[in-house]
Design a protein around this motif. Sequence first.
Motif, PDB file in Angstrom:
ATOM      1  N   TYR A 163       0.834  -1.208   0.000  1.00 59.11           N
ATOM      2  CA  TYR A 163       0.000   0.000   0.000  1.00 59.11           C
ATOM      3  C   TYR A 163       0.868   1.259   0.000  1.00 59.11           C
ATOM      4  O   TYR A 163       0.629   2.194  -0.780  1.00 59.11           O
ATOM      5  N   GLU A 164       1.866   1.296   0.868  1.00 56.96           N
ATOM      6  CA  GLU A 164       2.723   2.480   0.962  1.00 56.96           C
ATOM      7  C   GLU A 164       3.569   2.652  -0.298  1.00 56.96           C
ATOM      8  O   GLU A 164       3.800   3.781  -0.754  1.00 56.96           O
ATOM      9  N   SER A 165       4.036   1.549  -0.874  1.00 58.24           N
ATOM     10  CA  SER A 165       4.838   1.626  -2.097  1.00 58.24           C
ATOM     11  C   SER A 165       4.035   2.227  -3.238  1.00 58.24           C
ATOM     12  O   SER A 165       4.489   3.155  -3.930  1.00 58.24           O
ATOM     13  N   TYR A 166       2.830   1.709  -3.440  1.00 60.36           N
ATOM     14  CA  TYR A 166       2.015   2.190  -4.548  1.00 60.36           C
ATOM     15  C   TYR A 166       1.508   3.604  -4.281  1.00 60.36           C
ATOM     16  O   TYR A 166       1.327   4.394  -5.215  1.00 60.36           O
ATOM     17  N   SER A 167       1.321   3.951  -3.015  1.00 60.11           N
ATOM     18  CA  SER A 167       0.922   5.320  -2.665  1.00 60.11           C
ATOM     19  C   SER A 167       2.020   6.313  -3.031  1.00 60.11           C
ATOM     20  O   SER A 167       1.752   7.387  -3.591  1.00 60.11           O
ATOM     21  N   LYS A 168       3.258   5.955  -2.725  1.00 58.18           N
ATOM     22  CA  LYS A 168       4.374   6.851  -3.026  1.00 58.18           C
ATOM     23  C   LYS A 168       4.605   6.980  -4.530  1.00 58.18           C
ATOM     24  O   LYS A 168       5.000   8.043  -5.022  1.00 58.18           O
TER      25      LYS A 168
ATOM     26  N   HIS B 216      -3.313  -8.673  -9.612  1.00 54.39           N
ATOM     27  CA  HIS B 216      -2.224  -7.706  -9.507  1.00 54.39           C
ATOM     28  C   HIS B 216      -1.042  -8.051 -10.410  1.00 54.39           C
ATOM     29  O   HIS B 216      -0.551  -7.190 -11.153  1.00 54.39           O
TER      30      HIS B 216
ATOM     31  N   ILE C 159       2.229   6.876  -6.743  1.00 57.13           N
ATOM     32  CA  ILE C 159       1.164   7.783  -7.179  1.00 57.13           C
ATOM     33  C   ILE C 159       1.509   9.227  -6.815  1.00 57.13           C
ATOM     34  O   ILE C 159       1.255  10.155  -7.587  1.00 57.13           O
TER      35      ILE C 159
ATOM     36  N   PHE D 229      -1.572   1.384 -10.733  1.00 54.27           N
ATOM     37  CA  PHE D 229      -1.257   1.620  -9.323  1.00 54.27           C
ATOM     38  C   PHE D 229      -2.443   2.144  -8.519  1.00 54.27           C
ATOM     39  O   PHE D 229      -2.590   1.809  -7.342  1.00 54.27           O
TER      40      PHE D 229
ATOM     41  N   LYS E 226      -3.545  -0.016  -5.385  1.00 54.97           N
ATOM     42  CA  LYS E 226      -3.370   0.610  -4.068  1.00 54.97           C
ATOM     43  C   LYS E 226      -4.626   0.429  -3.222  1.00 54.97           C
ATOM     44  O   LYS E 226      -4.550   0.054  -2.039  1.00 54.97           O
ATOM     45  N   GLU E 227      -5.783   0.692  -3.803  1.00 53.33           N
ATOM     46  CA  GLU E 227      -7.035   0.543  -3.060  1.00 53.33           C
ATOM     47  C   GLU E 227      -7.275  -0.914  -2.676  1.00 53.33           C
ATOM     48  O   GLU E 227      -7.796  -1.208  -1.599  1.00 53.33           O
TER      49      GLU E 227
ATOM     50  N   GLU F 276      -4.978  -3.076  -1.961  1.00 50.17           N
ATOM     51  CA  GLU F 276      -4.098  -3.402  -0.841  1.00 50.17           C
ATOM     52  C   GLU F 276      -4.707  -2.946   0.485  1.00 50.17           C
ATOM     53  O   GLU F 276      -4.555  -3.610   1.513  1.00 50.17           O
TER      54      GLU F 276
END
Length: 224
Positions: free
Chosen positions: A38-43, A139, A45, A54, A58-59, A61
């Motif tokens: 989640y944090e990886s894909y958030s960053k 995914h 984005i 992504f 992200k959602e 995750e």
Amino acid sequence: MANFDENILLSQRVDLSNEQAIESQVLRIAVYDEFKAYESYSKIIEKFGAIHPFVNIKEAEAVHYSALMPLLQKYNVEVPINDWADKIEVPNTYIECCELGVASEINNIAMYDDLIANTKQPDIKDILFKLQAASYNNHLPAFRKCVLNHYNGVNQATNLNSVEEMMNKASEYQMLLEDIASGNMDQNKISELFNKLNISMISGAGFGAALVAFLNSYTQTNKE
């Protein structure tokens, strides 16, 4: 503040020699890895904007780690500290992010193989199977498509020949292949595989497409 079982969490594998209860290890490893995704894909984005795939993943995750929370409560397991924000480094390009996604989802699938094998609780197994299926069926294909679309039409003949040669010689390097397919993904092992197969290290598009196609093919075979 660090997690008391940080080594186990980062290993993504249950440690049967550790005094920590198996259910605790399994659930904390799963949640911690979903936090990481989640944090990886958030960053990613944050850096590149609301890019696909992504945004959707992200959602997903967030749904994944939320699905695990009732089990942590049921088995009286402490939620691991989400300390990924300061650990994650976002790649420089969109295609590198997609390649990172491929490697991350392969690692995630292998992690769930280990967690499922080491828990006897039916409700935990059920959730883990569902989360693994989401990574395997949704995914990983999304990230693989992202990479292959990027490289589409570039060095196709070289890519196909490389993949075919790797698959033909796979039995000669079974231990190395199984290590990669088990989720122990790193660039050194991938490079070693290509060097052992005596394949020219084609740069950029050729290498990326050949590598992703091969890993996906081998993962599919291993899964079946």
